[in-house]
Design a protein around this motif. Structure first.
Motif, PDB file in Angstrom:
ATOM      1  N   LEU A   1      -6.545 -31.601  11.046  1.00 46.39           N
ATOM      2  CA  LEU A   1      -6.541 -32.147  12.403  1.00 46.39           C
ATOM      3  C   LEU A   1      -5.123 -32.270  12.953  1.00 46.39           C
ATOM      4  CD1 LEU A   1      -9.295 -34.893  12.073  1.00 46.39           C
ATOM      5  CD2 LEU A   1      -9.456 -32.712  13.296  1.00 46.39           C
ATOM      6  N   LYS A   2      -4.198 -32.628  12.100  1.00 47.03           N
ATOM      7  CA  LYS A   2      -2.796 -32.717  12.522  1.00 47.03           C
ATOM      8  C   LYS A   2      -2.291 -31.347  12.971  1.00 47.03           C
ATOM      9  CE  LYS A   2       1.827 -33.932  10.847  1.00 47.03           C
ATOM     10  NZ  LYS A   2       2.641 -34.392   9.690  1.00 47.03           N
ATOM     11  N   ARG A   3      -2.638 -30.330  12.198  1.00 47.71           N
ATOM     12  CA  ARG A   3      -2.195 -28.977  12.531  1.00 47.71           C
ATOM     13  C   ARG A   3      -2.881 -28.469  13.799  1.00 47.71           C
ATOM     14  NH1 ARG A   3       1.906 -25.555  12.360  1.00 47.71           N
ATOM     15  NH2 ARG A   3       1.222 -23.388  12.370  1.00 47.71           N
ATOM     16  N   LEU A   4      -4.163 -28.748  13.941  1.00 48.42           N
ATOM     17  CA  LEU A   4      -4.903 -28.285  15.117  1.00 48.42           C
ATOM     18  C   LEU A   4      -4.371 -28.928  16.395  1.00 48.42           C
ATOM     19  CD1 LEU A   4      -8.608 -28.198  13.833  1.00 48.42           C
ATOM     20  CD2 LEU A   4      -7.012 -26.298  14.102  1.00 48.42           C
ATOM     21  N   ARG A   5      -3.998 -30.196  16.310  1.00 46.77           N
ATOM     22  CA  ARG A   5      -3.433 -30.856  17.489  1.00 46.77           C
ATOM     23  C   ARG A   5      -2.113 -30.203  17.890  1.00 46.77           C
ATOM     24  NH1 ARG A   5      -4.859 -35.659  14.423  1.00 46.77           N
ATOM     25  NH2 ARG A   5      -6.867 -36.482  15.181  1.00 46.77           N
ATOM     26  N   ALA A   6      -1.352 -29.796  16.896  1.00 42.60           N
ATOM     27  CA  ALA A   6      -0.060 -29.159  17.188  1.00 42.60           C
ATOM     28  C   ALA A   6      -0.231 -27.776  17.809  1.00 42.60           C
ATOM     29  CB  ALA A   6       0.760 -29.053  15.901  1.00 42.60           C
ATOM     30  N   LEU A   7      -1.357 -27.140  17.539  1.00 40.52           N
ATOM     31  CA  LEU A   7      -1.588 -25.793  18.067  1.00 40.52           C
ATOM     32  C   LEU A   7      -1.897 -25.796  19.558  1.00 40.52           C
ATOM     33  CD1 LEU A   7      -3.688 -24.223  15.170  1.00 40.52           C
ATOM     34  CD2 LEU A   7      -1.294 -23.795  15.711  1.00 40.52           C
ATOM     35  N   GLY A   8      -2.350 -26.922  20.094  1.00 40.09           N
ATOM     36  CA  GLY A   8      -2.597 -27.004  21.529  1.00 40.09           C
ATOM     37  C   GLY A   8      -3.947 -26.464  21.930  1.00 40.09           C
TER      38      GLY A   8
END
Length: 439
Positions: A143-150
């Motif tokens: 989820l942290k990575r997905l949020r960073a992807l935009g």
């Protein structure tokens, strides 16, 4: 507590990189791109390459984009071509070409070939920017990575191991309702469908209609995840299939097709027919060298087609397997020795088996022990050479930029005929007196 000396810390880090490259890569996946690059600049090149090869592909792509030319050339100098193609295909075309130009000509050519797909294939439709994670990643990390992807409108994430092998998918809905500490390996599921990169577009459309798939993972022959065909691409392909415009859409290529113009077919084939004519005369020239032997032992002429036919069939079998391997990208040009070694062994074993049968038949046919020995030895030699030739000829032609499908059979026929005739007639000439071979 005293601080750990810098030299000791360096040794600990180097040892960790060397012994646990997968764990090191998992750790670096949580670092910033700049920090990852600093670690990859470490003196031990091999350790850096092993760790880089196991980074998450999304993160590795970001790292490649920020690498200086020297570091890129160092990391990629001996990289697996398949991995290099998977990563560089994620970059913009211009950037990928600039990076590829930093590599050796042979590796650059191989990577470019792996990055290209026929216009009527699934690989041509796919988007290489599939969102990937490793099975040990937790929901919190995902989820942290997905949020960073935009705003990438991600519906599924794709789970791969550290070698890039596709393991399964996890839906965003399943991830959202799972506990933060849950690992992906506990919630992944098999995809509704996958497709090989070289599969025709018709197969993509069939999967769309049959499975009602939104996102279709694309894999290579080794089950490595290459990318994903998204809904919009599938709908486009479906429309083309429904209006029967696929052939028109993908028929602009320069390669000859089944219904190409006669002029194009003649233009492509006629030069090779002339080459075939020249090679046929070369084979005849070899037979001419032994004209006196054939005149003295006339029975040799009867068995010439047997030797040429068996060596030709052996070469064709090796050629078919190698051509298929090249077409499906099971093998690379750099693996020519492994392919050739395998076909030599197959030719040797089959040669002994066929030689035994042939020798028995020739003995009863011609009542000549000497002739049966000669044709048996010749059969083994010619089949080994034919197997080797069938393996290396298409690889050599491909490395020279020629189309193996058009030219391999012509070159192979020449080689098998020449060496078949040479081994049989040469042995007969050399051993005629010793083995009392008579016509």
């Amino acid at each position: 507590m005293s601080q750990i000396p810098a030299s000791a810390k360096e040794k600990l880090i180097n040892g960790f990189f060397r012994q646990f490259p997968g764990d090191a890569a998992s750790l670096l996946n949580g670092f910033s791109t700049e920090e990852i690059i600093d670690y990859l600049k470490r003196p031990d090149h091999n350790d850096s390459k092993q760790v880089f090869a196991r980074l998450n592909p999304d993160i590795a792509t970001e790292v490649i984009a920020l690498m200086d030319d020297h570091l890129f050339a160092r990391i990629f100098s001996n990289i697996d071509a398949y991995l290099g193609a998977r990563l560089l295909s994620r970059l913009d075309k211009e950037e990928a070409e600039a990076k590829t130009a930093l590599l050796s000509p042979a590796l650059a050519r191989e990577i470019k070939e792996l990055m290209s797909y026929p216009l009527d294939s699934a690989g041509h439709l796919m988007n290489p920017l599939a969102t990937t994670f490793h099975p040990e990643n937790t929901v919190k990390e995902v989820l942290k990575r997905l949020r960073a992807l935009g705003d990438r409108r991600i519906a599924n994430i794709y789970v791969i191991d550290h070698e890039g092998t596709f393991l399964g998918v996890a839906t965003l809905q399943r991830i959202a309702i799972s506990e933060p500490k849950v690992k992906l390996q506990d919630i992944i599921q098999a995809p509704l469908g996958v497709i090989h990169a070289l599969a025709p577009v018709e197969d993509v459309v069939e999967l769309l209609e049959e499975k009602r798939i939104i996102h279709l993972p694309v894999i290579d022959i080794n089950n490595k995840l290459l990318g994903v065909i998204r809904n919009g691409d599938l709908v486009t392909a479906s429309k083309e299939e429904a209006t029967e415009d696929l052939q028109a859409m993908f028929g602009a290529g320069r390669e000859e097709r089944a219904l190409s113009k006669v002029s194009l077919a003649v233009k492509n084939r006629l030069p090779w027919l002339h080459i075939n004519l020249v090679t046929a005369f070369m084979a005849s020239l070899v037979v001419g060298f032994f004209e006196d032997t054939i005149a003295r032992i006339t029975v040799l002429a009867v068995f010439l087609p047997v030797v040429a036919g068996q060596s030709g069939n052996t070469g064709s079998q090796a050629l078919a397997v190698t051509m298929r391997g090249l077409a499906l990208r099971e093998i690379r040009i750099a693996q020519w020795f492994k392919v050739a070694r395998k076909e030599i062994m197959v030719g040797l074993i089959n040669g002994f088996a066929v030689a035994l049968t042939t020798s028995v038949i020739v003995y009863f046919w011609a009542s000549s022990f000497g002739l049966s020995v000669v044709i048996g030895i010749s059969m083994v030699v010619s089949m080994v050479i034919a197997g080797f030739s069938g393996a290396v000829i298409p690889i050599i032609l491909k490395s020279l930029g020629q189309d193996p499908a058009t030219s391999s059979s012509i070159v192979l026929t020449t080689v098998t005929d020449i060496f078949g005739f040479l081994s049989f007639l040469g042995l007969a000439t050399a051993l005629a007196d010793v083995l009392n071979i008579v016509g």
